[in-house]
Scaffold this motif. Structure first.
Motif, PDB file in Angstrom:
ATOM      1  N   ARG A  53       0.863  -1.183   0.000  1.00 28.13           N
ATOM      2  CA  ARG A  53       0.000   0.000   0.000  1.00 28.13           C
ATOM      3  C   ARG A  53       0.898   1.231   0.000  1.00 28.13           C
ATOM      4  NH1 ARG A  53      -4.425   2.742   3.858  1.00 28.13           N
ATOM      5  NH2 ARG A  53      -6.024   3.124   2.259  1.00 28.13           N
ATOM      6  N   GLY A  54       0.465   2.230  -0.816  1.00 26.89           N
ATOM      7  CA  GLY A  54       1.249   3.458  -0.888  1.00 26.89           C
ATOM      8  C   GLY A  54       0.383   4.671  -1.072  1.00 26.89           C
ATOM      9  N   PHE A  55       0.926   5.847  -0.696  1.00 29.83           N
ATOM     10  CA  PHE A  55       0.235   7.120  -0.796  1.00 29.83           C
ATOM     11  C   PHE A  55       0.940   7.970  -1.855  1.00 29.83           C
ATOM     12  CE2 PHE A  55      -0.022  11.603   0.496  1.00 29.83           C
ATOM     13  CZ  PHE A  55      -1.392  11.787   0.583  1.00 29.83           C
ATOM     14  N   TYR A  56       0.167   8.496  -2.821  1.00 24.90           N
ATOM     15  CA  TYR A  56       0.776   9.349  -3.838  1.00 24.90           C
ATOM     16  C   TYR A  56       0.259  10.776  -3.698  1.00 24.90           C
ATOM     17  CZ  TYR A  56      -3.556   9.241  -6.624  1.00 24.90           C
ATOM     18  OH  TYR A  56      -4.844   9.372  -7.055  1.00 24.90           O
ATOM     19  N   GLY A  57       1.065  11.736  -4.122  1.00 22.34           N
ATOM     20  CA  GLY A  57       0.686  13.135  -4.054  1.00 22.34           C
ATOM     21  C   GLY A  57       1.394  13.956  -5.126  1.00 22.34           C
ATOM     22  N   ILE A  58       0.792  15.071  -5.497  1.00 20.97           N
ATOM     23  CA  ILE A  58       1.378  15.991  -6.465  1.00 20.97           C
ATOM     24  C   ILE A  58       1.953  17.180  -5.725  1.00 20.97           C
ATOM     25  CG2 ILE A  58       0.876  17.543  -8.390  1.00 20.97           C
ATOM     26  CD1 ILE A  58      -1.187  15.552  -9.340  1.00 20.97           C
ATOM     27  N   GLN A  59       3.258  17.469  -5.980  1.00 17.43           N
ATOM     28  CA  GLN A  59       3.957  18.532  -5.267  1.00 17.43           C
ATOM     29  C   GLN A  59       4.533  19.543  -6.260  1.00 17.43           C
ATOM     30  OE1 GLN A  59       7.001  16.814  -2.856  1.00 17.43           O
ATOM     31  NE2 GLN A  59       5.608  15.476  -1.718  1.00 17.43           N
ATOM     32  N   ASP A  60       4.609  20.761  -5.798  1.00 20.34           N
ATOM     33  CA  ASP A  60       5.273  21.789  -6.605  1.00 20.34           C
ATOM     34  C   ASP A  60       6.781  21.513  -6.645  1.00 20.34           C
ATOM     35  OD1 ASP A  60       5.564  24.389  -7.941  1.00 20.34           O
ATOM     36  OD2 ASP A  60       6.584  24.956  -6.084  1.00 20.34           O
ATOM     37  N   VAL A  61       7.419  21.773  -7.819  1.00 20.04           N
ATOM     38  CA  VAL A  61       8.878  21.631  -7.971  1.00 20.04           C
ATOM     39  C   VAL A  61       9.527  22.985  -7.712  1.00 20.04           C
ATOM     40  CG1 VAL A  61      10.753  21.099  -9.563  1.00 20.04           C
ATOM     41  CG2 VAL A  61       8.631  19.764  -9.624  1.00 20.04           C
ATOM     42  N   ASP A  62      10.524  23.022  -6.845  1.00 13.77           N
ATOM     43  CA  ASP A  62      11.260  24.267  -6.576  1.00 13.77           C
ATOM     44  C   ASP A  62      12.392  24.400  -7.587  1.00 13.77           C
ATOM     45  OD1 ASP A  62      12.433  26.510  -5.637  1.00 13.77           O
ATOM     46  OD2 ASP A  62      12.804  25.777  -3.609  1.00 13.77           O
ATOM     47  N   GLU A  63      12.110  25.045  -8.749  1.00 12.39           N
ATOM     48  CA  GLU A  63      13.113  25.185  -9.803  1.00 12.39           C
ATOM     49  C   GLU A  63      14.296  26.031  -9.367  1.00 12.39           C
ATOM     50  OE1 GLU A  63       9.188  24.435 -11.919  1.00 12.39           O
ATOM     51  OE2 GLU A  63       9.887  25.700 -10.257  1.00 12.39           O
ATOM     52  N   CYS A  64      14.117  26.867  -8.380  1.00  9.79           N
ATOM     53  CA  CYS A  64      15.218  27.728  -7.939  1.00  9.79           C
ATOM     54  C   CYS A  64      16.345  26.928  -7.286  1.00  9.79           C
ATOM     55  CB  CYS A  64      14.699  28.801  -6.974  1.00  9.79           C
ATOM     56  SG  CYS A  64      13.679  30.062  -7.779  1.00  9.79           S
ATOM     57  N   GLU A  65      16.029  25.719  -6.807  1.00  5.37           N
ATOM     58  CA  GLU A  65      17.070  24.873  -6.240  1.00  5.37           C
ATOM     59  C   GLU A  65      17.854  24.120  -7.320  1.00  5.37           C
ATOM     60  OE1 GLU A  65      15.303  22.269  -3.439  1.00  5.37           O
ATOM     61  OE2 GLU A  65      14.993  23.830  -1.916  1.00  5.37           O
ATOM     62  N   ASP A  66      17.360  24.173  -8.530  1.00  6.16           N
ATOM     63  CA  ASP A  66      18.023  23.494  -9.643  1.00  6.16           C
ATOM     64  C   ASP A  66      19.156  24.378 -10.163  1.00  6.16           C
ATOM     65  OD1 ASP A  66      18.845  22.180 -11.899  1.00  6.16           O
ATOM     66  OD2 ASP A  66      16.872  22.106 -12.867  1.00  6.16           O
ATOM     67  N   PRO A  67      20.429  23.913 -10.107  1.00  7.86           N
ATOM     68  CA  PRO A  67      21.549  24.762 -10.566  1.00  7.86           C
ATOM     69  C   PRO A  67      21.515  25.021 -12.072  1.00  7.86           C
ATOM     70  CG  PRO A  67      22.309  22.521 -10.082  1.00  7.86           C
ATOM     71  CD  PRO A  67      20.888  22.614  -9.573  1.00  7.86           C
ATOM     72  N   ASP A  68      20.693  24.269 -12.791  1.00  5.83           N
ATOM     73  CA  ASP A  68      20.617  24.457 -14.236  1.00  5.83           C
ATOM     74  C   ASP A  68      19.473  25.365 -14.668  1.00  5.83           C
ATOM     75  OD1 ASP A  68      22.794  22.755 -14.622  1.00  5.83           O
ATOM     76  OD2 ASP A  68      21.497  20.979 -14.611  1.00  5.83           O
ATOM     77  N   ASN A  69      18.855  26.102 -13.732  1.00  2.83           N
ATOM     78  CA  ASN A  69      17.732  26.950 -14.132  1.00  2.83           C
ATOM     79  C   ASN A  69      18.161  28.182 -14.921  1.00  2.83           C
ATOM     80  OD1 ASN A  69      18.533  29.046 -12.315  1.00  2.83           O
ATOM     81  ND2 ASN A  69      17.479  27.995 -10.631  1.00  2.83           N
ATOM     82  N   GLU A  70      19.485  28.498 -14.965  1.00  3.32           N
ATOM     83  CA  GLU A  70      20.075  29.531 -15.827  1.00  3.32           C
ATOM     84  C   GLU A  70      19.751  30.956 -15.411  1.00  3.32           C
ATOM     85  OE1 GLU A  70      19.028  28.622 -19.848  1.00  3.32           O
ATOM     86  OE2 GLU A  70      20.421  26.947 -19.985  1.00  3.32           O
ATOM     87  N   CYS A  71      19.179  31.170 -14.215  1.00  2.00           N
ATOM     88  CA  CYS A  71      19.032  32.543 -13.715  1.00  2.00           C
ATOM     89  C   CYS A  71      20.419  33.050 -13.330  1.00  2.00           C
ATOM     90  CB  CYS A  71      18.115  32.588 -12.491  1.00  2.00           C
ATOM     91  SG  CYS A  71      16.368  32.313 -12.854  1.00  2.00           S
ATOM     92  N   THR A  72      20.826  34.181 -13.902  1.00  2.00           N
ATOM     93  CA  THR A  72      22.186  34.664 -13.626  1.00  2.00           C
ATOM     94  C   THR A  72      22.282  35.475 -12.336  1.00  2.00           C
ATOM     95  OG1 THR A  72      21.793  36.623 -14.984  1.00  2.00           O
ATOM     96  CG2 THR A  72      22.764  34.707 -16.078  1.00  2.00           C
TER      97      THR A  72
END
Length: 671
Positions: free
Chosen positions: A125-144
């Motif tokens: 048995r498992g629980f699933y959920g939809i979560q927001d992704v924090d793109e700002c933590e991604d080093p490849d988001n290319e914000c300078t």
């Protein structure tokens, strides 16, 4: 990069996608049946991910989970395969952290039980959920610079003094400036004397009225990022309205220079890293002057000694040596030009290189290089079109300033034009021995200079060029021009495809006299004649000329005689025969009382001799089979006459060709 976090307590993501839910095996928690199965899949909207948290796992244990198994996939790629029992602590620490999709991706589950179940297992048995992704933590988001995360996405923004590039990720410093009308000033990189900002494109425009130009002077420290190999990482580029574009980087202070333009754009580009101090330059305007030369390959004739000329200056423009004006009269080499207000000369007529053009070449000669350049100081050389010819002279010709091709010695091509002359004295590389009287047959191409006159009188001749042949005078005596046909390129007198040569001229030596003044018959002094063919003979492996002897050559001791004449049992031979003969001094030969002269020599061998029908044919050396490019075959004698009978102890008499070289040369040149 600075990250700003926004906490949202509740926000619907998508009306068609549930935010949370459960997924479990069939029959949970009572236990699943044999051969039971389950598939499940959910996808997250853009900017979100879907996660699965297992809270219970009890499946049949087997090697590599080959009996019962739970497989979890992210974006159709397998994340993990599970079986056996796991505690909640084990699930939370080692399995659940990896069970999630990518942003906007899908998560799927596949459960499969086999046909047997020895003991009861409760399943999963498992629980699933939809979560927001924090793109700002991604080093490849290319914000300078700065990043703001929100539910379903993120945005980049910049610190004060910068603007966001149209790519929505790159921050650029606001440093462009229009200084139109400013006659002097100073430009510096942004932030100087501190290091200049990253990811910047600064554009400075300088512009003044016509007739003025900008002087640029760099001052202080110049420090623009550059690679070790000299390639620019950051760059300072100066773009005049007309003229050369210049780009600078590194630490060497650029030199002072005039822009030669009333408008200049200065562009400063930087990348996303580095700590360099940039540049500082001052500018001012000055009157536009003209500089020489007016065009390439020309020089100025003026009263001014300087290289810079004020407006209104008049100069004579003279084309450099080997060049002429591009005008209707190509012989002109100078004109007058005036310095204009904009710093340009008028008129401007280019000086072009003298062109000698492609020379008219004689037949058989061609250029060594196809379509070579033909302008001043360019060189050309020549070659023969056929391998059976060679140039009478070698070397190259150069296009001179007067438009003539000249040799290294200074002679004009028209006066010293190379000619293609037949390669003489060479034959096919074959070996085939034989005799004439008592001889054996010749191989095709072995004696390619031998030609045949079949009708009466039967006789031979030797090609000495592609137009001329040499024979005995008594063979052609009595024939008129254009009435004799000669056959070449054959070794069989019955050959149906010989090369047929028609005579244009028959020139008998002027001192030839078959019957002496006192009635003495058979006086064959000066028994030599030249035959000119009506058309050039096409040379090839089976028909080509023999060389003439040199004046200084010593008389040879032996040679080869050839012909289609009489053999032991026949009046004439169907085939071309050859034989080796010894050459003797006249006192060693028996003329049977007939007169002999220094224009003759005698030759013979062991039952080897020329005979009737061989008259006019060649006796050449070295002996057949021993010729080479360094020692070509040369025509020593022409079959002339002999005492009655052939072979045995008889020796034939031959016209000594060496005595007639001047006559042969003069006659061929005049005709």
């Amino acid at each position: 990069m600075i990250v700003f976090c926004v906490i949202v307590l509740l926000l619907p993501v998508c009306g068609s996608v549930p935010l949370t839910g459960w997924v479990q095996s069939p029959g949970h928690p009572r236990g699943y049946d044999p051969d039971s199965s389950l598939t499940w899949k959910e996808c997250a909207p853009t900017g979100h991910k879907i996660t699965l948290t297992l809270i219970h796992l009890d499946l049949e244990e087997s090697f590599e989970c080959e009996d019962d198994s739970l497989k979890v996939f992210a974006d159709d790629e397998l994340l993990i395969t599970l079986c056996g029992r796991k505690s909640m602590k084990e699930l939370q620490s080692s399995i659940n952290p990896s069970l999630h999709s990518s942003s906007g991706g899908c998560l799927s589950v596949s459960f499969l039980a086999d046909y047997s179940n020895p003991e009861r297992h409760t399943g999963f048995r498992g629980f699933y959920g939809i979560q927001d992704v924090d793109e700002c933590e991604d080093p490849d988001n290319e914000c300078t610079q700065l990043c703001n995360n929100y539910i379903g996405g993120y945005r980049c923004f910049c610190r004060p003094g910068y603007t966001l590039d149209p790519d929505k990720h790159t921050c650029q410093v606001s440093c462009s400036e229009d200084r139109t009308g400013s006659p002097e000033g100073v430009l510096t990189s942004p932030g100087r004397p501190e290091p200049y900002p990253k990811n910047s494109v600064c554009s400075y425009t300088l512009a003044v009225e016509e007739g003025l130009q900008f002087e640029l002077t760099f001052t202080g420290v110049f420090d623009v990022e550059m690679k070790e190999n000299g390639q620019c990482i950051d760059s300072l580029t100066i773009k005049p309205l007309s003229g050369d574009v210049k780009t600078f980087c590194g630490r060497d202070l650029p030199p002072f220079f005039l822009t030669r333009s009333q408008q200049v754009e200065i562009v400063f580009n930087t990348d996303h890293k580095g700590e360099n101090r940039g540049f500082s330059l001052s500018y001012r305007v000055k009157e536009m002057n003209c500089f020489g030369p007016v065009t390439p390959t020309s020089s100025l004739i003026s009263q001014h000694s300087d290289s810079e000329y004020p407006r209104g200056s008049k100069v004579k423009v003279k084309c450099d040596k080997g060049h002429v004006l591009r005008s209707n009269d190509s012989a002109e080499v100078e004109y007058e030009s005036t310095c204009q207000k904009n710093g340009k000369w008028s008129p401007v007529i280019p000086c072009e290189s003298v062109d000698c053009g492609h020379p008219e070449l004689p037949e058989l000669v061609e250029l060594s290089e196809k379509d070579p350049p033909t302008t001043y100081l360019k060189q050309i050389s020549f070659k023969c079109k056929s391998q059976y010819y060679q140039l009478d002279k070698t070397g190259s010709f150069t296009c001179n300033a007067e438009g003539n091709w000249v040799s290294e010695s200074g002679q004009k091509l028209t006066e010293d034009l190379p000619k293609c002359e037949p390669v003489c004295g060479m034959n096919s590389d074959v070996s085939f021995g034989g005799r004439v009287f008592g001889g054996k047959r010749v191989a095709l191409g072995q004696i390619p200079w031998q030609i045949l006159h079949k009708s009466s009188p039967r006789g031979g001749a030797s090609l000495i060029s592609d137009y001329w042949a040499l024979t005995a005078a008594h063979v052609v005596d009595g024939y008129e021009e254009n009435t004799m046909n000669w056959l070449g390129g054959l070794i069989d007198g019955l050959d149906k495809n010989p090369v047929i040569m028609e005579t244009e001229k028959i020139i008998i030596h002027p001192n030839y006299q078959k019957v002496g003044k006192n009635g003495n018959p058979n006086k064959f002094d000066n028994d030599i004649a030249l035959i000119k063919m009506s058309a050039r003979v096409t040379l090839g492996p089976n028909i080509r000329p023999v060389c003439l002897p040199n004046k200084t050559d010593e008389i040879v001791a032996e040679g080869t005689v050839s012909g289609f004449g009489r053999t032991e049992d026949k009046l004439r031979s169907q085939y071309l025969l050859e034989g080796l003969v010894q050459i003797y001094s006249l006192d060693k030969c028996d003329s049977r009382g007939l007169p002999v002269t220094h224009n003759m020599f005698c030759a013979g061998g062991d039952n080897i001799d020329s005979c009737q029908g061989d008259s006019g044919g060649p006796l050449f050396s070295p002996v057949l089979g021993y010729g080479s490019p360094d020692k070509p075959y040369r025509l020593a004698g022409i079959v002339s006459w002999g005492p009655p009978g052939c072979g045995n102890s008889f020796k034939g008499y031959y016209t000594k060709v060496q005595n007639y070289l001047d006559w042969i040369k003069e006659t061929m040149e005049k005709n």
